[in-house]
Design a protein around this motif. Sequence first.
Motif, mmCIF file in Angstrom:
data_model
loop_
_atom_site.group_PDB
_atom_site.id
_atom_site.type_symbol
_atom_site.label_atom_id
_atom_site.label_comp_id
_atom_site.label_asym_id
_atom_site.label_seq_id
_atom_site.Cartn_x
_atom_site.Cartn_y
_atom_site.Cartn_z
ATOM 1 N N GLN A 272 22.655 54.351 -7.294
ATOM 2 C CA GLN A 272 23.511 53.198 -7.545
ATOM 3 C C GLN A 272 23.843 52.476 -6.233
ATOM 4 O O GLN A 272 24.991 52.097 -5.960
ATOM 5 N N LYS A 273 22.798 52.283 -5.421
ATOM 6 C CA LYS A 273 22.965 51.659 -4.113
ATOM 7 C C LYS A 273 21.956 50.546 -3.911
ATOM 8 O O LYS A 273 20.905 50.512 -4.542
ATOM 9 N N ASP A 274 22.284 49.668 -2.969
ATOM 10 C CA ASP A 274 21.317 48.706 -2.471
ATOM 11 C C ASP A 274 20.413 49.434 -1.471
ATOM 12 O O ASP A 274 20.866 50.351 -0.764
ATOM 13 N N ALA B 119 20.428 52.097 -16.921
ATOM 14 C CA ALA B 119 21.360 51.624 -15.907
ATOM 15 C C ALA B 119 21.571 50.121 -15.970
ATOM 16 O O ALA B 119 22.313 49.565 -15.178
ATOM 17 N N LYS B 120 20.933 49.479 -16.921
ATOM 18 C CA LYS B 120 21.018 48.023 -16.975
ATOM 19 C C LYS B 120 22.392 47.560 -17.445
ATOM 20 O O LYS B 120 23.134 48.279 -18.103
ATOM 21 N N GLU C 294 13.784 43.646 -7.544
ATOM 22 C CA GLU C 294 14.245 42.673 -6.564
ATOM 23 C C GLU C 294 13.222 42.708 -5.434
ATOM 24 O O GLU C 294 12.952 43.764 -4.862
ATOM 25 N N ASN D 286 18.822 51.897 -7.069
ATOM 26 C CA ASN D 286 19.893 51.680 -8.042
ATOM 27 C C ASN D 286 19.990 52.815 -9.044
ATOM 28 O O ASN D 286 21.077 53.302 -9.354
ATOM 29 N N VAL D 287 18.833 53.274 -9.572
ATOM 30 C CA VAL D 287 18.835 54.317 -10.591
ATOM 31 C C VAL D 287 19.245 55.665 -10.019
ATOM 32 O O VAL D 287 20.049 56.391 -10.607
ATOM 33 N N THR E 256 11.345 52.933 -12.861
ATOM 34 C CA THR E 256 11.616 52.114 -11.678
ATOM 35 C C THR E 256 10.315 51.641 -11.043
ATOM 36 O O THR E 256 9.449 52.441 -10.697
ATOM 37 N N THR F 230 15.896 53.062 -15.476
ATOM 38 C CA THR F 230 16.315 51.711 -15.123
ATOM 39 C C THR F 230 16.856 50.978 -16.336
ATOM 40 O O THR F 230 17.707 50.116 -16.225
ATOM 41 N N SER G 168 13.800 48.921 -4.628
ATOM 42 C CA SER G 168 15.125 48.401 -4.961
ATOM 43 C C SER G 168 15.625 48.967 -6.283
ATOM 44 O O SER G 168 16.774 49.397 -6.397
ATOM 45 N N SER G 169 14.737 48.986 -7.286
ATOM 46 C CA SER G 169 15.111 49.525 -8.588
ATOM 47 C C SER G 169 15.405 51.016 -8.492
ATOM 48 O O SER G 169 16.355 51.511 -9.100
#
Length: 806
Positions: free
Chosen positions: A187-189, A269-270, A69, A183-184, A175, A266, A179-180
Amino acid sequence: MNPEKILKITLNSLFVSSLLGGLFFGYILSEVNQGKELQKLSSYQPTTPTKLYDSNGVLFAELYRHKQELLKYQDIPPHVIQAFLSVEDDNFFNHFGIDFMAIARAAIKNVLAGRIVQGGSTLTQQLAKTILQERKKTFARKFLEALLTLQIEQEYTKEEILEIYFNLIYLGHGTTGLSSAANVYFQKDVRDLDLAEAALLARLPKAPVNYSPFKNPMEAKNAHLMVLGLMAKNGFVPKENVKVIHEEFWNRYWPVVITQSPSRSTWGAKLNRAPHFTEWVRQILEKEVGEEAVYTGGLRVYTTLDVRKQEIAEEELRNALIVQDKYAFGANFRYAGRADRSLVSLYNLLGSVFPVGVPFITNLDDRQVFRLELEKEMAPALELLTAFVPSENENAAVKEFRRSSLVFSSNLHVEGAIVTIDHQTGYIQTMVGGSRFTPKNQFNRAMSARRQTGSAFKPIVYAAAINNRSVGSGTGIMDAPLTTLTEEGDGYSPQDISGDFRGMVPLSRALSLSLNIVSVQVLMRTGTDAVIDFASRVTKTGKARFPTGPALALGVAELTPYEMAVAYSIMANKGKDVIPFSVRYVLNQSGSVIYNREKQVQEELAEEAKNGSIQVIPESTAYIIKQMLIGVATGGTPTAALRDADKGNYKGESGGKTGSTSSYTNVWYCGFDPKYTTVVWMGFDKSSLSLGQGTTAAGVAAPIWGKLYSRWYNGGPYPSFYPNGKADEIPADVVKGATCSFNGLTPGPNCPLTGNLFLKPITIAGRTLSVPGSRQCDGERDHFRSMDLKDFLQRELEITDDELKR
């Protein structure tokens, strides 16, 4: 040497060096002036995932190599930027791209340490290296890196450089970009990262593997404290808070770290709510639109899946597998392999004919049983004991035994599969390929596991016999001791699971009761060639897949759940062709259709309708066998399993057939309602292992089918075979009659009637071919017992193709 000569050589050397140097710097300047590398930054776009949608438009999976992202500078919290700058470049806002003081400082520290302990490259230099990573590491590349660094600093502001850096940096576990990684790892923005989390991520760019919390948690923990210390040194964190922040973070994060797989990425976690189906679709897409488009093209793929039905199917199958696993290897397992070894060959011979009532048998030998029990009961204590033994050999041997035994025992789990086809459209609505989809368990049993089908194959045998006018649905067949010869000359005596004999039985009742002897007699009346030809057509498989002996009638042919679903779909669809497919159509990023399988299927069916080949089997044959299968589901072996509240709890209309194989190795339920055909299979990957003494399809597979449909319709309303109270129109060449419901013979005053559906007799060249069950042509049976109707007409009566068409 002559001074003039020395001077000449010196001048020539200087000239050559100057020329080469000029050419070299000219090359460097031309590379920079072209701006190719810098253009990568201005035109950079992240790879857009391919998105998979179900038949209702619900997003259920994504396909990508790197999911990113694009972040804006203002999206990144200040403490995240501070953490990275403290580690990577604490003088970032003061240098012009190259920090000579940092280089000198790093050089002194490396000399004093006798090894490289610190680097002097700036964050901008790291960005230049990332851009040039596709180039080979040469001397010229070093100059390019330096010049590109200066050019980046000239073209972009410091904030813009940071924005680009955080979008391009690799942070481990697949990753790319912050951003990626957020998440990995959390699990956050990115916008929600706290200071402690930022400190963990900030150490990853230098060595993503070494400082991965999932692969090397202790190294990551130590590095985390170091980063917080650097942030305190630079004034971003009060020194007295460093230890508190560090310990509070690891108290809550350590349980996460130790329970996560070291291979978490990543990709793991998709989004993927239907993994076996997604993998099936991925392979199709790579073939049809190309690998690069799949992973970087941002495609929108509209599929036939119903993700709600899929998740219900996965849940119900998984729950049933857990229960069956406990049964197969619970109290029942203690008897495994303990039968008299001298009788094993006899047990196997009997088991090939019918499920014998003998001590529970699996194909685990004594050594395998011992190994499994040793692993379960003694290995942990043995390993602990050897830890105190001075010699390392014994300890290493026990550890190796445990490692290999883990692989052995982990494969001994009951597996299963479910596949659902909308037999009116061909949509594959569910595809469950196993208990779970993991790196070690990706085999798609729904599409690829060939297993004996048992009694689930009998409707195909009966339908072939009906199609050949050998029997009708009410034809009486004798259920009595039968011995015949196989092609090898061996004696063959089928028996039913109960061991009882019922005398004359109408065919429809024989199917409901799943009588083996009757099925073998139906095969003998029809001929194996005719049955194989019919089975090949409805399953869409080669004839070589079907054995030619009498055991064919009992389902010894090995078929996949998908192939069985195709056969039952065609029978449920009035004999018309069903072309199952999983991808409807694919759109590119501009919204253009680049692949449309749904349109292709519709065109194929339209062409088949035009040339007459759409009827895989005659509608009349499909009508009769469909009515018989509805009778099985309504009053046969699966009825209680489908309808009881504590089992399937299904209250709708359906047709179907159970299937269990000898020694309880496989269980099936193949069924359909007015809309969907679903096949449920359960067994071991090692096909000779038993599911447990007395395990039947009615007890295991049929309840799963019932629960699926009950939950799919959420209690109703269920679709009906008789919409508006009207049944399907009976095909013109189906004759309705009646026989005695007890024995299939001529009805009498003391015998209730049962329906007898059979195909109209055919009269050609003055000869009538009719059905033995209609009491009209028993004498003609031998003429076409071993061939299908077309072969008989052409070979025996010399009827031409043109005459057949007329």
